[in-house]
Design a protein around this motif. Structure first.
Motif, PDB file in Angstrom:
ATOM      1  N   ARG A  79      28.046  25.418   3.526  1.00  0.00           N
ATOM      2  CA  ARG A  79      28.410  25.250   4.938  1.00  0.00           C
ATOM      3  C   ARG A  79      27.726  26.305   5.815  1.00  0.00           C
ATOM      4  N   GLU A  82      24.083  25.342   6.514  1.00  0.00           N
ATOM      5  CA  GLU A  82      23.981  24.480   7.698  1.00  0.00           C
ATOM      6  C   GLU A  82      23.967  25.331   8.964  1.00  0.00           C
ATOM      7  N   TYR A  85      20.599  26.961   9.336  1.00  0.00           N
ATOM      8  CA  TYR A  85      19.586  26.035   9.842  1.00  0.00           C
ATOM      9  C   TYR A  85      19.773  25.823  11.346  1.00  0.00           C
ATOM     10  N   ARG A 110      14.695  24.134   5.527  1.00  0.00           N
ATOM     11  CA  ARG A 110      15.370  22.898   5.073  1.00  0.00           C
ATOM     12  C   ARG A 110      15.234  22.734   3.568  1.00  0.00           C
ATOM     13  N   ILE A 115      20.894  21.106   2.347  1.00  0.00           N
ATOM     14  CA  ILE A 115      21.319  20.391   3.547  1.00  0.00           C
ATOM     15  C   ILE A 115      20.679  19.011   3.514  1.00  0.00           C
ATOM     16  N   THR A 119      22.069  15.579   8.283  1.00  0.00           N
ATOM     17  CA  THR A 119      22.636  16.770   8.932  1.00  0.00           C
ATOM     18  C   THR A 119      21.561  17.539   9.685  1.00  0.00           C
ATOM     19  N   THR A 120      20.400  17.729   9.074  1.00  0.00           N
ATOM     20  CA  THR A 120      19.332  18.467   9.772  1.00  0.00           C
ATOM     21  C   THR A 120      18.885  17.702  11.016  1.00  0.00           C
ATOM     22  N   ILE A 123      21.432  18.364  13.736  1.00  0.00           N
ATOM     23  CA  ILE A 123      21.278  19.727  14.266  1.00  0.00           C
ATOM     24  C   ILE A 123      20.091  19.788  15.220  1.00  0.00           C
TER      25      ILE A 123
END
Length: 134
Positions: A79, A82, A85, A110, A115, A119-120, A123
Motif C-alpha cells: 500500500r 502505491e 508511485y 512501476r 502495483i 492502479t498506476t 494515479i
C-alpha cells in the motif's frame, strides 16, 4: 543503511526529481508541500530532507538505481508502494510536462513495485487532473 518508510518515500521523490538532471524550484516547493500535507509524513522531520536526499544520491552513485529501487521496494509494504508511485507522479508532473527521462523513471518505479497497471493509470490520471490549468 536500512531505510525508514518515510525516508524511502523521500528517496522516490528525489530520484524522480533528478531523473531529468534539472531539479527546479517547482519540484523543491512540491517536496515541502507533500511532506507538510500528506499524513504518511506526519513523523518525518522536514529539517532532515537535505540529509535524506544526500543519502539517496550517495546510494545511487555507489550501488546504482536498480539497487536503490530494490531497497525501497523491500522497505515499503504494497500500500505504501502505491503511495510512493503517487509521490513520483506528483513530482514528475509538477511542471506540466513529462520528458523521456521522467517517463522512464516512472516506468522503472512501476516495474520495481507491486502495483497493478490499473492502479498506476488511475494515479497518473488523477495527477493530470489535479495539475490542469484553465
Amino acid at each position: 543503511m536500512q531505510l525508514t518508510p518515510a525516508d524511502a518515500l523521500v528517496h522516490v521523490m528525489v530520484i524522480t526529481a533528478v531523473s531529468d538532471k534539472d531539479v527546479n524550484d517547482h519540484e523543491l516547493d512540491r517536496f515541502a508541500a507533500l511532506i507538510g500535507r500528506w499524513p504518511v509524513f506526519e513523523t518525518f522531520d522536514l529539517a532532515r530532507l537535505p540529509e535524506v536526499a544526500t543519502s539517496c544520491v550517495d546510494t545511487v552513485n555507489k550501488a546504482g538505481l536498480d539497487a536503490l529501487l530494490g531497497q525501497i521496494a523491500e522497505t515499503l509494504e504494497p500500500r505504501l508502494q502505491e503511495t510512493a508511485y503517487a509521490l513520483a507522479v506528483e513530482i514528475a508532473t509538477v511542471d506540466l510536462t513529462l520528458n523521456q527521462e521522467e517517463l522512464r523513471m516512472l516506468e522503472m518505479i512501476r516495474d520495481a513495485f507491486a502495483i497493478d497497471r490499473l492502479t498506476t493509470a488511475a494515479i497518473e490520471a488523477s495527477a493530470r487532473i489535479r495539475h490542469r490549468k484553465l
